[in-house]
Write a protein that holds these residues in place. Structure first.
Motif, short mmCIF file in Angstrom:
data_model
loop_
_atom_site.label_atom_id
_atom_site.label_comp_id
_atom_site.label_asym_id
_atom_site.label_seq_id
_atom_site.Cartn_x
_atom_site.Cartn_y
_atom_site.Cartn_z
N LEU A 523 0.83 -1.21 0.00
CA LEU A 523 0.00 0.00 0.00
C LEU A 523 0.87 1.26 0.00
O LEU A 523 0.54 2.25 -0.67
N ALA A 524 1.98 1.22 0.74
CA ALA A 524 2.87 2.39 0.81
C ALA A 524 3.52 2.67 -0.53
O ALA A 524 3.60 3.84 -0.97
N VAL A 525 3.98 1.63 -1.22
CA VAL A 525 4.61 1.81 -2.53
C VAL A 525 3.59 2.40 -3.51
O VAL A 525 3.89 3.32 -4.28
N SER A 526 2.36 1.91 -3.44
CA SER A 526 1.29 2.43 -4.30
C SER A 526 1.07 3.91 -4.04
O SER A 526 0.94 4.71 -4.97
N HIS A 527 1.04 4.29 -2.76
CA HIS A 527 0.81 5.69 -2.40
C HIS A 527 1.94 6.59 -2.88
O HIS A 527 1.69 7.66 -3.47
N VAL A 528 3.18 6.18 -2.64
CA VAL A 528 4.33 7.01 -3.01
C VAL A 528 4.41 7.17 -4.52
O VAL A 528 4.66 8.27 -5.04
N LEU A 529 4.18 6.08 -5.25
CA LEU A 529 4.21 6.12 -6.72
C LEU A 529 3.21 7.12 -7.26
O LEU A 529 3.53 8.00 -8.06
N LEU A 575 5.55 7.45 -15.44
CA LEU A 575 6.87 7.59 -14.83
C LEU A 575 7.97 7.46 -15.87
O LEU A 575 7.78 6.88 -16.95
N SER A 576 9.15 7.97 -15.54
CA SER A 576 10.32 7.78 -16.41
C SER A 576 10.66 6.29 -16.42
O SER A 576 10.31 5.55 -15.50
N PRO A 577 11.33 5.81 -17.46
CA PRO A 577 11.66 4.38 -17.54
C PRO A 577 12.38 3.87 -16.30
O PRO A 577 12.08 2.77 -15.81
N GLY A 578 13.34 4.65 -15.78
CA GLY A 578 14.08 4.21 -14.59
C GLY A 578 13.18 4.07 -13.38
O GLY A 578 13.26 3.09 -12.63
N LYS A 579 12.30 5.05 -13.15
CA LYS A 579 11.37 5.01 -12.02
C LYS A 579 10.38 3.86 -12.18
O LYS A 579 10.02 3.19 -11.21
N TYR A 582 12.06 0.74 -11.22
CA TYR A 582 12.28 0.72 -9.76
C TYR A 582 11.03 0.28 -9.00
O TYR A 582 11.07 -0.62 -8.16
N TYR A 583 9.89 0.91 -9.32
CA TYR A 583 8.64 0.58 -8.61
C TYR A 583 8.14 -0.82 -8.98
O TYR A 583 7.60 -1.53 -8.12
N SER A 584 8.29 -1.21 -10.22
CA SER A 584 7.86 -2.56 -10.64
C SER A 584 8.65 -3.62 -9.90
O SER A 584 8.10 -4.63 -9.43
N LYS A 585 9.98 -3.42 -9.80
CA LYS A 585 10.82 -4.37 -9.07
C LYS A 585 10.43 -4.42 -7.59
O LYS A 585 10.44 -5.47 -6.96
N LEU A 586 10.09 -3.26 -7.04
CA LEU A 586 9.70 -3.19 -5.62
C LEU A 586 8.41 -3.96 -5.37
O LEU A 586 8.30 -4.71 -4.38
N PHE A 587 7.44 -3.81 -6.28
CA PHE A 587 6.20 -4.59 -6.15
C PHE A 587 6.51 -6.09 -6.21
O PHE A 587 6.00 -6.88 -5.40
N ASP A 588 7.35 -6.50 -7.18
CA ASP A 588 7.68 -7.91 -7.34
C ASP A 588 8.42 -8.44 -6.12
O ASP A 588 8.16 -9.55 -5.65
N GLU A 589 9.33 -7.64 -5.60
CA GLU A 589 10.10 -8.05 -4.41
C GLU A 589 9.19 -8.32 -3.23
O GLU A 589 9.36 -9.31 -2.51
N ILE A 590 8.20 -7.45 -3.03
CA ILE A 590 7.27 -7.62 -1.90
C ILE A 590 6.38 -8.83 -2.12
O ILE A 590 6.16 -9.65 -1.21
N MET A 591 5.85 -8.97 -3.31
CA MET A 591 4.96 -10.10 -3.62
C MET A 591 5.69 -11.43 -3.44
O MET A 591 5.10 -12.41 -2.96
N ASN A 592 6.98 -11.48 -3.78
CA ASN A 592 7.74 -12.72 -3.63
C ASN A 592 7.99 -13.08 -2.17
O ASN A 592 8.35 -14.22 -1.87
N GLN A 593 7.84 -12.10 -1.29
CA GLN A 593 8.05 -12.36 0.15
C GLN A 593 6.87 -13.11 0.76
O GLN A 593 7.00 -13.71 1.82
N PHE A 594 5.69 -13.04 0.11
CA PHE A 594 4.49 -13.67 0.67
C PHE A 594 4.61 -15.19 0.67
O PHE A 594 5.07 -15.80 -0.31
#
Length: 628
Positions: A523-529, A575-579, A582-594
């Motif tokens: 939820l936090a990543v979604s908000h910041v993005l 978003l810019s390609p780099g951003k 960054y956010y896509s990887k962050l979502f994937d990283e969190i989902m993989n923790q479940f």
């Protein structure tokens, strides 16, 4: 009766403080001698030693508290006609009261009772004799009218209420009406003597010789066994009022209802319940008043009091982490705010609580008391406990550590941050709302207070209600209010779920696979993005999907996350390609923790707020290289 014995012992330990004037919150006070009480006087009258009127003036609210001698009966008087020995209300001290106020004639007037009681004392003390000779003339109100202290209406009676028409007639509103809460006839008068030409005279109410004289003059009563000391001594059935402030009529000990259920089936009369010595009662009540004035915290009539022989007065369980720190701990040499790491703040906090010599902590008793009105005329002890100084300070430290989170407050519009627990009253307001009923806030504060001093866990229902309220950002009028409540909620959730582990760090825990924490991160990543895109479009004031769906997300995280994620795609594409990477990887990283079994639609508890805050904090501070 333990509290009475503890208070009596405290008085005996502070005999050197009796009569010593202290100042707190612009009010002067002192530890009262036996047979004395504080009352608010509105008028001061000076008379000559020969009994002639000299001058009079209206007292400001700061000057009003006056130490007056009292009898056993008058110390706790409520509605009965019982005169004080010297300083008293107009109906007692003015012989011409009936001429200026409409009253029902009684066989014996309050003035006659007052004068009869004062006469023997006047025969043994010259200063009292001068006051007695003057009051015996019965011209007090006439003299005060002449001095423009009191004012009469067209019928020659005291004006009951000052009106706008009277202001137009007389000019400015008289001083007396600005300090009186009632009518003119309710004013209290204090007396002193003044010999013209003499300088440096001690006012009567501050004269130690007169204080001792009053104690001897009005020491009378029957003897019995004092249940506090076990000695045979003069006992009393009338106990003092005026505990929280000079005009407080609520009593801690009272038994004046002999017709209903007070004694039925148990005692024939109140004297069979327990007998308390007059000296013990006076000293216990007087030192309680002194302690409340000196270091008590009073909020809407409820008193929070902690005292001990060597206990720093500032170390209250009600305080938040920042309140233990002086400016040196919060500001640099230029007065600018300093951000400490969590470890640095913990060291500063220990130093503030224990001082430089922790090993010297004593086993001296620390007494803890909470008082509040039971009824308008009765005050009750809501909580009383005793511990030792070492345990008391350790529990305050534990509370601050186990409830630690990063909090923000503003001083002169500049943000300051500290790690620790918020103040208890702020927790109550965050839980029930800024505009909640004061009684509700006081009750919540009291529950939290007992958690601190007894080392108990915060109740689940309070943590749950606080988490639920914070999960609805739209209900807050200002965003900063929600952010403040969020930080407080994180403190309480941290205490409830991670207390046994010493607390959860503000630092993002990337190794945690706890489902609530992980959902909060998403939820936090979604908000910041989304916030980043809205800010770039100059629409940052608009609520994000994460904020709008936060309450639903806490109830049905999987179902609501699918909606949020779908709505988020257009913002991700801007978003810019780099951003974007960054956010896509962050979502994937969190989902993989479940863990697969945890990715369910079961409602979240308050731990998701910790994940939300830490993830948001990590993103915003990562580029600055800051640590907590």
């Amino acid at each position: 009766m333990t509290w009475l014995a503890d208070l009596y012992e405290t008085y005996q330990e502070n005999l050197d403080q009796v009569g010593q004037t202290l100042l707190r919150k612009k009010q002067t006070f002192s530890l009262l001698p036996v047979g004395h009480a504080y009352r608010n006087a509105q008028i001061e009258v000076q008379v000559t030693p020969q009994g002639e009127f000299f001058s009079a003036r209206v007292l400001s609210k700061e000057e009003a508290p006056t130490m007056i001698p009292v009898t056993e009966s008058s110390a706790g008087r409520t509605s009965g006609v019982v005169p004080h020995p010297l300083h008293d209300g107009l109906k007692y001290v003015a012989g011409d009261f009936d001429q200026y106020v409409e009253t029902k004639r009684k066989a014996t007037t309050p003035y006659e009772l007052y004068l009869k009681q004062l006469q023997p004392w006047a025969q043994t003390n010259e200063r009292i004799k001068g006051i007695y000779l003057y009051l015996k003339k019965g011209t007090l109100i006439r003299d005060l009218v002449t001095e423009k202290i009191l004012f009469l209406d067209g019928n020659g009676k005291l004006i009951s209420k000052w009106t706008k028409e009277l202001t137009d007639e007389y000019g400015l509103k008289p001083e007396l009406f600005t300090v009186l809460s009632g009518t003119q006839d309710s004013a209290m008068v204090r007396f002193t003597t003044h010999e013209p030409g003499k300088i440096g005279e001690t006012p009567v109410w501050e004269d130690p010789e007169l204080q001792n004289s009053a104690i001897v003059e009005f020491a009378e009563g029957q003897n019995d066994i004092d249940y506090i000391t076990g000695e045979t001594t003069r006992v009393t059935e009338s106990h003092a009022s005026g505990l929280r402030y000079a005009g407080d009529m609520a009593k801690l000990i009272s038994a004046n209802d002999a017709t209903n259920f007070t004694y039925r089936g148990r005692f024939v009369d109140k004297s069979e319940v327990a007998a308390v010595g007059f000296d013990v009662s006076q000293k216990a009540h007087n030192v309680l008043k002194w302690l409340i004035m000196k270091q008590g915290i009073v909020r809407d009539g409820r008193v929070y009091l902690v005292w001990g022989p060597e206990l720093p007065e500032s170390h209250s369980p009600l305080a938040g982490g920042a309140e233990f720190m002086d400016d040196d701990g919060l500001e640099d040499d230029l007065g600018n705010p300093k951000d400490h790491t969590q470890e640095e703040f913990a060291k500063l906090l220990k130093s503030a609580i224990y001082g430089p010599h922790r090993e010297r902590l004593t086993a001296d008793k620390v007494n803890i008391m909470i008082l509040d009105n039971a009824t308008p005329g009765r005050i009750g002890i809501l909580y009383y406990n005793s511990t030792n100084q070492k345990q008391y300070l350790e529990r305050i430290e534990q509370w601050q550590e186990h409830s630690a989170w990063r909090h923000t407050y503003f001083k002169e519009k500049r943000p300051y941050h500290y790690f620790g627990a918020p103040s208890l009253y702020e927790i109550a307001k965050a839980t029930f709302g800024e505009n909640a009923n004061e009684k509700v806030l006081n009750n919540a504060t009291t529950i939290l207070f007992t958690c601190v001093v007894e080392g108990k866990k915060v109740p689940f229902d309070l943590v749950s209600k606080l988490s639920h309220r914070v999960s609805n950002p739209q209900s807050f009028e200002q965003r900063w209010q929600w952010k403040k409540a969020m930080e407080i909620a994180c403190s309480m959730v941290n205490h409830y779920y991670f207390r046994a582990k010493g607390g959860c760090s503000v630092s993002l825990n990337k190794e945690s696979n706890e489902r609530n924490y992980l959902f909060g991160r998403l939820l936090a990543v979604s908000h910041v993005l989304e916030s980043e895109v809205l800010k770039a479009q100059a629409t940052s004031s608009r609520a994000t999907n994460a904020e709008r769906y936060m309450n639903a997300f806490s109830m049905h995280p999987v179902k609501t996350w699918m909606i949020i994620r779908k709505n988020l795609q257009p913002y991700l594409n801007r978003l810019s390609p780099g951003k974007k990477v960054y956010y896509s990887k962050l979502f994937d990283e969190i989902m993989n923790q479940f863990d697969q079994v945890d990715y369910t639609d079961k409602a979240l508890d308050g731990r998701y707020l910790l994940g939300y805050y830490s993830q948001e904090y990590d993103i915003y501070h990562k580029t600055l290289g800051e640590e907590d």
